[in-house]
Design an enzyme around this catalytic site. Structure first.
Site, PDB file in Angstrom:
ATOM      1  N   CYS A 179       0.844  -1.196   0.000  1.00 50.69           N
ATOM      2  CA  CYS A 179       0.000   0.000   0.000  1.00 50.69           C
ATOM      3  C   CYS A 179       0.880   1.247   0.000  1.00 50.69           C
ATOM      4  CB  CYS A 179      -0.908  -0.059   1.228  1.00 50.69           C
ATOM      5  SG  CYS A 179      -1.586   1.526   1.774  1.00 50.69           S
ATOM      6  N   CYS A 182       0.447   3.636   2.884  1.00 49.10           N
ATOM      7  CA  CYS A 182       0.981   3.055   4.120  1.00 49.10           C
ATOM      8  C   CYS A 182       2.474   3.348   4.250  1.00 49.10           C
ATOM      9  CB  CYS A 182       0.757   1.547   4.135  1.00 49.10           C
ATOM     10  SG  CYS A 182      -0.981   1.041   4.087  1.00 49.10           S
TER      11      CYS A 182
END
Length: 277
Positions: A179, A182
């Site tokens: 991600c 992230c």
């Protein structure tokens, strides 16, 4: 292109020389026994390696934002021979000709692969991003690279989650290593953990390796931040925030429990060092 291929094959050969072959011969010559080490790499050690890799990738993109003229990352990836050879070595290990396909296979392996078996891929990916960062720093004139600071973020797993989160104030980042947001969040969480150690703890949990915890807290998007106090949820946030906004959110959720570090003289996205104030 032939030279790049030879350099990539050499990188893979060096990895295999360290990770395979006779353990006795390596020990006799004082070489590290990576194959033996890989067998004892556990889930926590895996997360520590991946967290450091996330920080490295975030650093690369921080030095080459999308609005940067000439896109230094693309210039390095497409024209720098050293960077190209490192990526080619990674693609050879993944058995894929295209970078996107190699990345997809890598992140798929990260979801369920055994920690020890993932070690070669993680090493080669880190090798690539270290070369990419060096190239980007040269192109943008923002080098040399700063020394890595000590990490204050806890890496959470199924086995240590309760012990790490059952007491005190804990901010848990539910994330995946595939991600992009992230990764962007990782250095901001490091700032929060570093500047407020003793007041709260910050942890990261890879949800696709620990689906039971993901289901327990009903996490639907990544990253999602959960603020826990003595193991009970106080608040959650499901969008990316920089350090000042993260701190403001935590303070608003727990009035008077987190010190109001002054940010009025600090540029947005940065934070003063508590130890030097």
């Amino acid at each position: 292109m032939l030279t790049v291929m030879k350099e990539a094959e050499l990188a893979l050969l060096l990895l295999s020389m360290v990770g395979c072959g006779s353990a006795g011969a390596r020990a006799q010559h004082g070489q590290p026994d990576l194959a033996a080490s890989a067998e004892v790499v556990g889930e926590l050690q895996l997360e520590e390696l991946l967290h450091q890799l996330d920080l490295l990738e975030a650093e690369v993109y921080a030095h080459s934002p999308s609005e940067a003229p000439g896109n230094p990352i693309e210039r390095c990836a497409d024209h720098d021979r050293e960077v190209m050879s490192r990526m080619l070595a990674f693609k050879l290990l993944m058995g894929k000709q295209q970078k996107k396909a190699a990345d997809i296979k890598y992140y798929t392996l990260l979801q369920t692969g055994k920690p020890g078996a993932l070690l070669p891929a993680i090493q080669l990916r880190r090798y690539y991003f270290e070369g990419l960062l060096e190239c980007v720093l040269r192109l943008t004139g923002t080098g040399p690279r700063k020394a890595r600071e000590e990490s204050y973020v806890s890496l959470l797993t199924q086995s240590n989650f309760e012990a790490e989160t059952s007491r005190g104030i804990v901010l848990v980042d539910f994330m995946t290593h595939g991600c992009g947001p992230c990764k962007i969040m990782a250095p901001e969480l490091e700032k929060l953990a570093r500047h407020h150690r003793g007041e709260l703890r910050v942890g990261r949990l890879t949800v696709d390796r620990h689906p039971e915890l993901n289901e327990r807290f009903d996490i639907a998007t990544f990253p999602t931040l959960l603020l826990l106090k003595d193991g009970k949820e106080v608040a959650r946030l499901d969008d990316v925030r920089d350090y000042p906004r993260l701190l403001s959110w935590v303070q608003s959720a727990l009035p008077g429990e987190i010190s109001p570090m002054s940010a009025k003289s600090v540029p947005d996205g940065q934070a003063p060092d508590r130890d030097t104030e």
